[in-house]
Design a protein around this motif. Structure first.
Motif, PDB file in Angstrom:
ATOM      1  N   THR A 124      -6.840  -1.348   7.188  1.00 39.04           N
ATOM      2  CA  THR A 124      -6.308  -2.380   6.307  1.00 39.04           C
ATOM      3  C   THR A 124      -5.269  -3.230   7.029  1.00 39.04           C
ATOM      4  O   THR A 124      -5.263  -4.452   6.928  1.00 39.04           O
ATOM      5  N   ASP A 144     -14.970   8.460   3.358  1.00 42.76           N
ATOM      6  CA  ASP A 144     -16.178   7.684   3.053  1.00 42.76           C
ATOM      7  C   ASP A 144     -17.155   8.484   2.199  1.00 42.76           C
ATOM      8  O   ASP A 144     -17.683   7.981   1.212  1.00 42.76           O
ATOM      9  N   ARG A 167     -18.076  -4.076   2.165  1.00 45.90           N
ATOM     10  CA  ARG A 167     -17.463  -3.517   0.972  1.00 45.90           C
ATOM     11  C   ARG A 167     -15.988  -3.266   1.233  1.00 45.90           C
ATOM     12  O   ARG A 167     -15.619  -2.750   2.269  1.00 45.90           O
ATOM     13  N   ASP A 168     -15.151  -3.642   0.295  1.00 44.64           N
ATOM     14  CA  ASP A 168     -13.705  -3.415   0.460  1.00 44.64           C
ATOM     15  C   ASP A 168     -13.422  -1.949   0.184  1.00 44.64           C
ATOM     16  O   ASP A 168     -13.388  -1.513  -0.951  1.00 44.64           O
ATOM     17  N   ARG A 169     -13.227  -1.176   1.264  1.00 46.22           N
ATOM     18  CA  ARG A 169     -12.945   0.252   1.153  1.00 46.22           C
ATOM     19  C   ARG A 169     -11.534   0.548   1.582  1.00 46.22           C
ATOM     20  O   ARG A 169     -11.202   1.672   1.865  1.00 46.22           O
ATOM     21  N   SER A 170     -10.708  -0.445   1.658  1.00 46.13           N
ATOM     22  CA  SER A 170      -9.389  -0.217   2.250  1.00 46.13           C
ATOM     23  C   SER A 170      -8.235  -0.410   1.289  1.00 46.13           C
ATOM     24  O   SER A 170      -7.103  -0.472   1.706  1.00 46.13           O
ATOM     25  N   GLY A 171      -8.500  -0.515   0.012  1.00 51.25           N
ATOM     26  CA  GLY A 171      -7.395  -0.608  -0.940  1.00 51.25           C
ATOM     27  C   GLY A 171      -6.906  -2.019  -1.128  1.00 51.25           C
ATOM     28  O   GLY A 171      -7.534  -2.988  -0.680  1.00 51.25           O
ATOM     29  N   HIS A 194     -13.870   7.491  -1.524  1.00 53.97           N
ATOM     30  CA  HIS A 194     -12.451   7.339  -1.851  1.00 53.97           C
ATOM     31  C   HIS A 194     -11.916   5.984  -1.383  1.00 53.97           C
ATOM     32  O   HIS A 194     -12.031   5.638  -0.216  1.00 53.97           O
ATOM     33  N   GLU A 195     -11.350   5.233  -2.307  1.00 49.85           N
ATOM     34  CA  GLU A 195     -10.711   3.960  -1.991  1.00 49.85           C
ATOM     35  C   GLU A 195      -9.299   4.253  -1.507  1.00 49.85           C
ATOM     36  O   GLU A 195      -8.498   4.826  -2.245  1.00 49.85           O
ATOM     37  N   GLU A 244       0.818  -1.211   0.000  1.00 51.74           N
ATOM     38  CA  GLU A 244       0.000   0.000   0.000  1.00 51.74           C
ATOM     39  C   GLU A 244       0.855   1.266   0.000  1.00 51.74           C
ATOM     40  O   GLU A 244       0.425   2.292  -0.514  1.00 51.74           O
ATOM     41  N   ASP A 282      -3.434   7.894  -1.525  1.00 50.60           N
ATOM     42  CA  ASP A 282      -3.618   6.479  -1.861  1.00 50.60           C
ATOM     43  C   ASP A 282      -3.560   5.628  -0.607  1.00 50.60           C
ATOM     44  O   ASP A 282      -4.089   4.526  -0.569  1.00 50.60           O
TER      45      ASP A 282
END
Length: 171
Positions: free
Chosen positions: A146, A115, A164-168, A119-120, A5, A84
């Motif tokens: 993450t 949120d 939902r995968d919101r953490s990259g 934004h991912e 990341e 990012d």
């Protein structure tokens, strides 16, 4: 630096550690030298966070509450949406990836802002190994991180079923 990341990030929102927190200054400088744009928080009177770009060790000045903040132009609270990856301070994180902060709500506002923008972003908390614990108190607004980075290595957190995968990216 080897955390995917961070290795793949063009922009990282970080913070300058204070007191007994695990050190972040070397990481911030290494990211900058690698060409990553590093955003650092500037504490506002209402405990929200503005952001400014880190331009090197000499670009930090003492601020309130013993914090070091960047002296460059303020970019506004929404500037974090360019990141990012976001490095987060904390007192602890549990096996679910729920982070326990200091209680001021500064980073809760940052995460809510991310949120709202959809934004991912990878959320990485920097802790000591013994601060990764079985359970911390959780509030409905808490967003899971993450990963946790400790002096002993990286701890990754699984998503809840259906979350939902919101953490990259994850490995």
């Amino acid at each position: 630096m080897s955390l995917p990341e961070l290795a793949e990030a063009a922009v990282v929102a970080a913070y300058v550690s204070v007191g007994a927190e695990p050190g972040t200054r070397e990481l911030i400088e290494a990211l900058r030298l690698r060409g990553v744009r590093v955003l650092l928080p500037v504490l506002l009177p209402d405990n929200d966070l503005d952001w400014a770009e880190y331009a090197g060790r000499d670009s930090l000045a003492k601020a309130s509450r013993g914090l070091l903040e960047p002296v460059g132009p303020r970019l506004g609270p929404d500037a974090v949406q360019e990141a990012d990856a976001v490095l987060l301070p904390g007192l602890a994180v549990d096996e679910r990836g729920v982070r326990l902060g200091r209680g001021g709500g500064s980073y809760d506002r940052v995460l809510e802002r991310l949120d709202r923008a959809g934004h991912e972003v990878a959320l990485v908390v920097v802790l000591y190994a013994d601060e990764v614990v079985e359970r911390v108190p959780a509030e409905p607004h808490d967003r899971r991180v993450t990963a946790a980075v400790t002096p002993h290595g990286i701890v990754r957190f699984a998503r809840e079923p259906g979350e939902r995968d919101r953490s990259g990216p994850r490995d």
